[in-house]
Design an enzyme around this catalytic site. Structure first.
Site, short mmCIF file in Angstrom:
data_model
loop_
_atom_site.label_atom_id
_atom_site.label_comp_id
_atom_site.label_asym_id
_atom_site.label_seq_id
_atom_site.Cartn_x
_atom_site.Cartn_y
_atom_site.Cartn_z
N GLN A 1 -1.56 -4.75 4.67
CA GLN A 1 -1.92 -3.51 5.35
C GLN A 1 -3.41 -3.41 5.66
OE1 GLN A 1 -0.34 -1.16 1.97
NE2 GLN A 1 -2.06 0.21 2.30
N HIS B 1 -3.70 10.65 -7.42
CA HIS B 1 -2.59 9.84 -7.94
C HIS B 1 -1.95 10.53 -9.15
CE1 HIS B 1 -5.34 6.50 -6.32
NE2 HIS B 1 -4.26 6.39 -5.58
N SER C 1 -9.70 6.67 -3.43
CA SER C 1 -10.29 5.51 -4.12
C SER C 1 -11.50 5.00 -3.33
CB SER C 1 -9.27 4.39 -4.24
OG SER C 1 -8.10 4.88 -4.85
#
Ligand code: AMP
Length: 271
Positions: free
Chosen positions: A60, A36, A185
């Site tokens: 999602q 990120h 993540s």
């Protein structure tokens, strides 16, 4: 760093900024890592204003997926955003972004039926719909995505063209751990043992790339990669060799998804 929760407030700010200079936008689900941060850094360089969004988008996630346990380390994320020179953190709650039942969706049936879409049937319409909403809220000139989620990036670029969003889509390279594992993540879900094995994904991509460049046979390469990955205890979701632009038949992209324990990891390499 200013933290904004309400879409109409963010819109008002974006509207103002849009007239004054270039807005760079980095959408994320938080649990920020160096992947990120590479997008944030590039966006900072190329724009006058930088908006980061953190939103774990329920649309999602499938019913048996990790929506509930997805990491949400808010304080650390705010620190990293500050450190990265973010001007505005757009941080809506689910009811801020979906105050009513969402009835409008962006769909792309041909792309939804392949790669990650095959086992995650409503995933991409959730992604495209939220990104369309976020574009309308943050009004960026430039939006930054990672090659890590390759299918997602290609579909967002296509949506942007098809729907005439006035946004440049920038796709940046995959940032990896020292042993080659793509940063994600979701890597925190891995046990120590699983983490040790996870570098095989990138190893297999490198091997596949070398063989493909030497003119190797597609099916043989895929089966060799499968063997490598399965030997480490992963279950393969898919390994495919495709064209990197169309995601149809071709030889310029190898993409894979595999599960170990409760964790699903994806990775890809461009030839
Ligand atoms: P996420 O928070 O996982 O939805 O990711 C937000 C953005 O960061 C997406 O555009 C991802 O493709 C990108 N991203 C995630 N991991 C990496 C990585 N290892 N390298 C580069 N970009 C990444």
């Amino acid at each position: 760093l200013k933290i904004i929760k309400k879409p109409n407030k963010m819109q008002e700010i974006s509207d103002n900024l849009h007239k004054k200079g270039k807005i760079g936008f980095v959408p994320t689900m938080g649990a920020l890592h160096k992947g990120h941060l590479s997008l944030i850094e590039k966006a900072r360089e190329e724009n006058d204003f930088l908006i980061l969004s953190i939103f774990v988008n329920p649309l999602q996630f499938g019913p048996s997926e990790d929506y509930e346990r997805y990491p949400r380390p808010y304080k650390e994320d705010v620190k990293l955003a500050k450190g990265g020179g973010v001007d505005y953190l757009f941080y809506p709650s689910v009811s801020d972004l979906y105050p009513e039942k969402q009835e409008t969706f962006v769909k792309m049936p041909e792309f939804e039926g392949i790669l990650c879409g095959r086992n995650r049937p409503t995933h991409f319409q959730g992604v495209l719909t939220v990104v369309a909403k976020l574009f309308n809220i943050t009004k960026p000139h430039n939006a930054y995505f990672g090659q890590k989620d390759y299918q997602q990036a290609i579909m967002i670029r296509k949506m942007t063209k098809d729907l005439n969003f006035d946004v440049n889509i920038k796709i940046l390279p995959i940032i990896r751990e020292g042993d080659g594992l793509a940063m994600s993540s979701r890597n925190i879900y891995l046990s120590k043992e699983e983490r040790g094995k996870a570098s095989v994904l990138y190893q297999s991509l490198l091997k596949g790339k070398r063989l493909l460049e030497k003119g190797g046979d597609r099916e043989e390469i895929i089966s060799l990669m499968k063997g490598m990955i399965e030997r480490e205890g992963f279950e393969i979701d898919y390994i495919e060799i495709l064209d990197k632009e169309t995601l149809k038949e071709g030889k310029t992209l190898i993409a894979l998804a595999a599960r170990i324990g409760k964790t699903r990891l994806i990775d890809n390499i461009i030839i």
